[in-house]
Design an enzyme around this catalytic site. Structure first.
Site, short mmCIF file in Angstrom:
data_model
loop_
_atom_site.label_atom_id
_atom_site.label_comp_id
_atom_site.label_asym_id
_atom_site.label_seq_id
_atom_site.Cartn_x
_atom_site.Cartn_y
_atom_site.Cartn_z
N SER A 230 65.98 -28.58 37.28
CA SER A 230 65.91 -27.48 36.34
C SER A 230 64.81 -26.48 36.64
O SER A 230 64.91 -25.32 36.24
CB SER A 230 65.72 -28.02 34.92
N HIS A 258 71.85 -29.90 33.89
CA HIS A 258 71.96 -28.54 34.39
C HIS A 258 73.11 -28.41 35.39
O HIS A 258 73.02 -27.63 36.35
CB HIS A 258 70.64 -28.10 35.00
N LYS A 289 73.41 -27.67 26.25
CA LYS A 289 73.32 -26.54 27.17
C LYS A 289 74.70 -25.88 27.30
O LYS A 289 75.09 -25.12 26.43
CB LYS A 289 72.75 -27.00 28.51
#
Length: 443
Positions: A230, A258, A289
């Site tokens: 990240s 991610h 996310k």
């Protein structure tokens, strides 16, 4: 010099209230000196207050936005379900993990509202007592199908998933081998377990192999890595990791926070991107996310492992179950992704546009082909000043410095979303050019 008995006798004559005040004063002094050190180092992290919903354009308290229009752009216009076009002047947001732009998607919001009406605000309990509803089980099954794994267990966050995995799975007979730049939640989770701990240099397969050779004496060997890192925007070489794991009889764990939703041809993550879905044993990821952006995490993998986690994972056993509205939002986001993956292709093209324009201008961008695009600056104060000046120009970005990243590696982490338009990206680059020249950050 007072003896211990004399000191205790004198202390006993001081009223309890005064002793408590004295202890609090000492604490306050210690804390103020620590905070002042953070300020002096230029690593103080201020929190900006957003007064609107998450999206490519936002409103920030005390900041007037420049001209702008929220546009999906690209192939997202191919389907009404994935389109968010609407006029929305405000600040351009380039630092959210809202990779697919689904955190404010109307269908995602509607799903959350319906769940709130049907299932209530929360369960007021942990899962095994009275905190599991049908929507929890449905989402776990859906995530297992999405990742092509046997079963899934939900957590309040992926930090909790990482905190709960290693301690429950690994014993003093086992070993865990961790990339040195793994996320803090992986590092903390590994600290909690009693397995033998090996740390290999970042993305260094020769060092990993040496550590695997050294760890052959242990019962289980688990290689733990982020799929996409990240802070740097680079991707783990999972093909090589899986090859070494197979050669030395090890298991592979990947944190996909991610990557889930947007890496790989259908957004299933780095294991799909690199063609090793059948070789990665355990995946942890997030719902906070790309998949709705609210909260929640999960572990997906072999059914016996998930069953063990339900029995022994402390963050699962001692945390309230995920709120129904959050579960429903994530489930709808997953539906939208699986119905049409055009948005996955859109984010790749926009990421390339930003990276190529910034590198052509002379900036150093870490990582490769990931929507996390760290603009490397080195100096913490410089990163903070550039971020502040970018906000004055209507661009919301944040400077990252120690302890979030190593000392001397300060940066501004730009994050591309599928709902950024090409005009949004170009405007961001232009602002970086202007501010970069102002602060002499360009060659």
């Amino acid at each position: 010099m007072w003896s211990g008995g004399a000191w205790r006798a004198a202390l006993s004559r001081v009223p309890c209230g005064r002793r408590a005040q004295s202890a609090q004063a000492r604490l306050r002094d210690i804390l103020e000196r620590e905070l002042e050190g953070i300020r002096d180092a230029g690593t103080w992290k201020s929190e900006r207050v957003i007064t609107s919903r998450q999206g490519p354009h936002i409103h920030v308290d005390g900041v007037s936005g420049g001209p702008g229009t929220q546009l999906c752009g690209g192939p997202c216009h191919a389907t009404a379900a994935m389109c968010l076009s609407s006029s929305f002047p405000g600040i351009l947001n380039f630092c959210a993990n809202n990779y697919l732009g689904l955190s404010s998607h109307p269908q995602v919001i509607e799903a959350g509202q319906q769940a709130l009406e049907e299932f209530g605000a929360g369960l007021s309990s942990v899962r095994f007592i009275c905190g599991t509803q049908s929507i929890h089980k449905d989402l776990e099954a859906k995530l297992a199908r999405f990742h092509r794994r046997e079963d899934t267990i939900l957590y309040p966050s992926c930090f909790d998933a990482n905190a709960g995995l290693f301690e429950a799975l690994l014993t003093p007979e086992d070993a865990v081998l961790s990339d040195e730049l793994n996320h803090a939640s992986i590092i903390d989770g590994i600290r909690l377990c009693k397995a033998h701990k090996y740390r290999y240099r970042h993305l260094d397969m020769a060092d990993l192999e040496a550590k695997l050779q050294e760890a052959q004496k242990h019962r289980l060997r688990l290689v733990a890595t982020d799929g996409a890192f990240s802070m740097d925007g680079d991707i783990a070489p999972l093909q090589d990791i899986c090859r070494l794991a197979s050669q030395y009889g090890a298991l592979v764990f990947v944190d996909e926070c991610h990557a889930t939703g947007f890496l790989g041809p259908t957004g299933r993550g780095t294991d799909e991107l690199l063609g090793v879905m059948d070789q990665v044993t355990i995946i942890n990821s997030t719902l906070g996310k790309a998949l709705g952006g609210a909260s929640g995490g999960y572990t997906t993998g072999p059914a016996p492992l998930v069953a063990l986690l339900r029995q022994r994972s402390r963050p699962y056993l001692f945390s309230n179950s995920l709120p129904p509205a959050v579960v429903a939002c994530a489930s709808k986001a997953l539906d939208l992704l699986m119905e049409n993956n055009a948005i996955v292709q859109s984010i790749a093209a926009k990421t390339q546009r930003f990276r190529s324009k910034m590198e052509a201008a002379g900036f150093t961008i870490s990582g490769v082909a990931h929507p996390i695009c760290p603009v490397m600056l080195g100096d913490a104060r410089l990163a903070s000043r550039i971020a502040d000046d970018m906000l004055k120009r209507g661009i919301f970005v944040i400077g990252f410095s120690y302890p979030v990243v190593p000392k001397g590696k300060a940066r501004i982490r730009v994050q591309i979303s599928a709902v950024h338009s090409e005009e949004d990206i170009d405007r961001c680059v232009e602002a970086f050019l202007e501010v970069g020249r102002l602060h002499r950050a360009l060659p």
